[in-house]
Motif scaffolding. Structure first.
Motif, short mmCIF file in Angstrom:
data_model
loop_
_atom_site.label_atom_id
_atom_site.label_comp_id
_atom_site.label_asym_id
_atom_site.label_seq_id
_atom_site.Cartn_x
_atom_site.Cartn_y
_atom_site.Cartn_z
N VAL A 130 0.85 -1.20 0.00
CA VAL A 130 0.00 0.00 0.00
C VAL A 130 0.88 1.26 0.00
O VAL A 130 0.64 2.20 -0.76
CB VAL A 130 -0.98 0.01 1.20
N MET A 131 1.95 1.25 0.83
CA MET A 131 2.87 2.40 0.89
C MET A 131 3.52 2.63 -0.46
O MET A 131 3.66 3.77 -0.91
CB MET A 131 3.99 2.15 1.92
N GLU A 132 3.97 1.54 -1.10
CA GLU A 132 4.60 1.68 -2.41
C GLU A 132 3.60 2.27 -3.40
O GLU A 132 3.96 3.07 -4.26
CB GLU A 132 5.10 0.32 -2.93
N SER A 158 10.98 -5.04 8.29
CA SER A 158 10.15 -3.84 8.34
C SER A 158 10.98 -2.63 8.74
O SER A 158 11.87 -2.73 9.59
CB SER A 158 9.02 -4.04 9.36
N ASN A 159 10.68 -1.50 8.14
CA ASN A 159 11.35 -0.25 8.51
C ASN A 159 10.54 0.56 9.51
O ASN A 159 10.86 1.72 9.78
CB ASN A 159 11.62 0.59 7.26
N ALA A 160 9.46 -0.02 10.01
CA ALA A 160 8.65 0.68 11.01
C ALA A 160 9.44 0.74 12.31
O ALA A 160 10.03 -0.25 12.74
CB ALA A 160 7.34 -0.07 11.22
N SER A 174 4.03 16.11 4.59
CA SER A 174 3.28 15.28 5.54
C SER A 174 3.79 13.84 5.52
O SER A 174 3.77 13.16 6.53
CB SER A 174 1.77 15.35 5.27
N CYS A 175 4.26 13.36 4.36
CA CYS A 175 4.87 12.03 4.31
C CYS A 175 6.14 12.05 5.14
O CYS A 175 6.36 11.21 6.01
CB CYS A 175 5.27 11.64 2.88
N GLY A 176 6.98 13.06 4.86
CA GLY A 176 8.26 13.18 5.56
C GLY A 176 8.07 13.36 7.05
O GLY A 176 8.84 12.83 7.85
N GLY A 177 7.01 14.10 7.41
CA GLY A 177 6.74 14.34 8.83
C GLY A 177 6.57 13.05 9.60
O GLY A 177 7.01 12.93 10.74
N CYS A 178 5.93 12.09 8.98
CA CYS A 178 5.76 10.79 9.65
C CYS A 178 7.05 9.96 9.53
O CYS A 178 7.52 9.40 10.51
CB CYS A 178 4.58 10.03 9.07
N HIS A 179 7.60 9.91 8.33
CA HIS A 179 8.81 9.08 8.12
C HIS A 179 9.96 9.50 9.02
O HIS A 179 10.66 8.65 9.56
CB HIS A 179 9.27 9.16 6.66
N ASP A 180 10.15 10.82 9.19
CA ASP A 180 11.28 11.31 9.99
C ASP A 180 11.26 10.74 11.40
O ASP A 180 12.30 10.47 12.00
CB ASP A 180 11.24 12.85 10.11
C1 HEC Z 1 1.56 8.10 9.56
C2 HEC Z 1 2.85 7.75 9.09
C3 HEC Z 1 3.17 7.73 7.62
C4 HEC Z 1 2.71 8.57 6.63
C5 HEC Z 1 1.76 9.74 6.76
C6 HEC Z 1 3.32 8.12 5.41
N1 HEC Z 1 4.13 7.05 5.63
FE1 HEC Z 1 5.19 6.03 4.24
N2 HEC Z 1 5.87 4.76 5.67
C7 HEC Z 1 5.59 4.85 7.02
C8 HEC Z 1 6.26 3.78 7.71
C9 HEC Z 1 6.24 3.55 9.21
C10 HEC Z 1 6.95 3.01 6.74
C11 HEC Z 1 7.77 1.73 6.96
C12 HEC Z 1 6.80 0.54 6.93
C13 HEC Z 1 7.48 -0.77 7.13
O1 HEC Z 1 8.60 -0.96 6.60
O2 HEC Z 1 6.89 -1.64 7.80
C14 HEC Z 1 6.67 3.67 5.46
C15 HEC Z 1 7.17 3.23 4.24
C16 HEC Z 1 7.02 3.89 3.02
C17 HEC Z 1 7.60 3.48 1.76
C18 HEC Z 1 8.52 2.30 1.50
C19 HEC Z 1 7.79 1.04 1.46
C20 HEC Z 1 7.97 0.32 2.75
O3 HEC Z 1 7.05 -0.34 3.20
O4 HEC Z 1 9.09 0.37 3.32
C21 HEC Z 1 7.18 4.37 0.81
C22 HEC Z 1 7.51 4.35 -0.69
C23 HEC Z 1 6.37 5.35 1.49
N3 HEC Z 1 6.27 5.03 2.83
C24 HEC Z 1 5.80 6.42 0.87
C25 HEC Z 1 4.97 7.36 1.50
C26 HEC Z 1 4.42 8.53 0.86
C27 HEC Z 1 4.70 8.92 -0.59
C28 HEC Z 1 3.66 9.17 1.79
C29 HEC Z 1 2.85 10.41 1.64
C30 HEC Z 1 2.07 10.61 0.45
C31 HEC Z 1 3.75 8.40 3.02
N4 HEC Z 1 4.56 7.32 2.81
C32 HEC Z 1 3.12 8.75 4.19
C33 HEC Z 1 4.80 5.79 7.63
C34 HEC Z 1 4.08 6.78 6.97
#
Ligand code: HEC
Length: 151
Positions: A33-35, A88-90, A137-143
């Motif tokens: 879903v993230m990808e 997982s990168n969480a 907003s993506c970066g805000g969570c990732h950071d």
């Molecule tokens: C609320 C938190 C949050 C938000 C908002 C968020 N992400 Fe993420 N994202 C994560 C986390 C945590 C991971 C790592 C998940 C894992 O590896 O289990 C991740 C992983 C990813 C990955 C790599 C795939 C992976 O699973 O490692 C991509 C690409 C990505 N995010 C893109 C985005 C984009 C683009 C947005 C905004 C449009 C976004 N994310 C918004 C938390 C978030």
């Protein structure tokens, strides 16, 4: 409802209940879903930067991201972190600071809704800043909640 359709319905309900929601599968699912969200961002960037003249498509990308934002936090069930799923990168901070994580997702919900509204206007001068805010907003969570990937 006749007997046959009742049976089919019961079977479907049973298979849904039996879905293997193992931590590994939960992590795989959120990765996909993230990808997907990442790809909608990349596609949008090509349009916003003017490399592709498909401005009308932005609305569909925005809608897909805003839809995902509605259930994003549910993709992180307790026990699906790196202690159980090593690749997982969480970060464990997600579950230690669940409120903060949900708040980061609220920011993403709002930013994706604003981006959707801007794409509906079709005006690039509104679309550009909204796209920038969405990226933040993506970066805000990732950071805070995602491990830095070694590149
Ligand atoms: C609320 C938190 C949050 C938000 C908002 C968020 N992400 Fe993420 N994202 C994560 C986390 C945590 C991971 C790592 C998940 C894992 O590896 O289990 C991740 C992983 C990813 C990955 C790599 C795939 C992976 O699973 O490692 C991509 C690409 C990505 N995010 C893109 C985005 C984009 C683009 C947005 C905004 C449009 C976004 N994310 C918004 C938390 C978030």
């Amino acid at each position: 409802m006749n007997f046959r359709s009742l049976t089919v319905f019961a079977l479907l309900a049973a298979s849904a209940a039996l879905a293997d929601d193992s931590p590994q599968n939960a992590a795989r699912y959120r990765h996909v879903v993230m990808e997907g969200v990442g790809d909608h961002m990349k596609a949008s960037a090509l349009v916003v930067k003017g490399e592709v003249g498909r401005t009308a498509d932005l609305k569909a990308h925005a809608k897909a991201m805003n839809d995902a934002a509605q259930y994003f936090d549910q993709l992180f069930p307790k026990g699906s972190g790196p202690d159980v799923v090593p690749k997982s990168n969480a970060l464990p901070k997600i579950w230690e600071d669940w409120e903060g994580f949900v708040k980061a997702n609220e920011t993403f919900k709002k930013a994706s809704a604003d981006f959707l509204a801007a794409t509906e206007s079709g005006e690039m001068e509104k679309i550009k800043p909204a796209f920038g805010a969405l990226g933040k907003s993506c970066g805000g969570c990732h950071d805070t909640y995602r491990k830095d990937e070694e590149h």
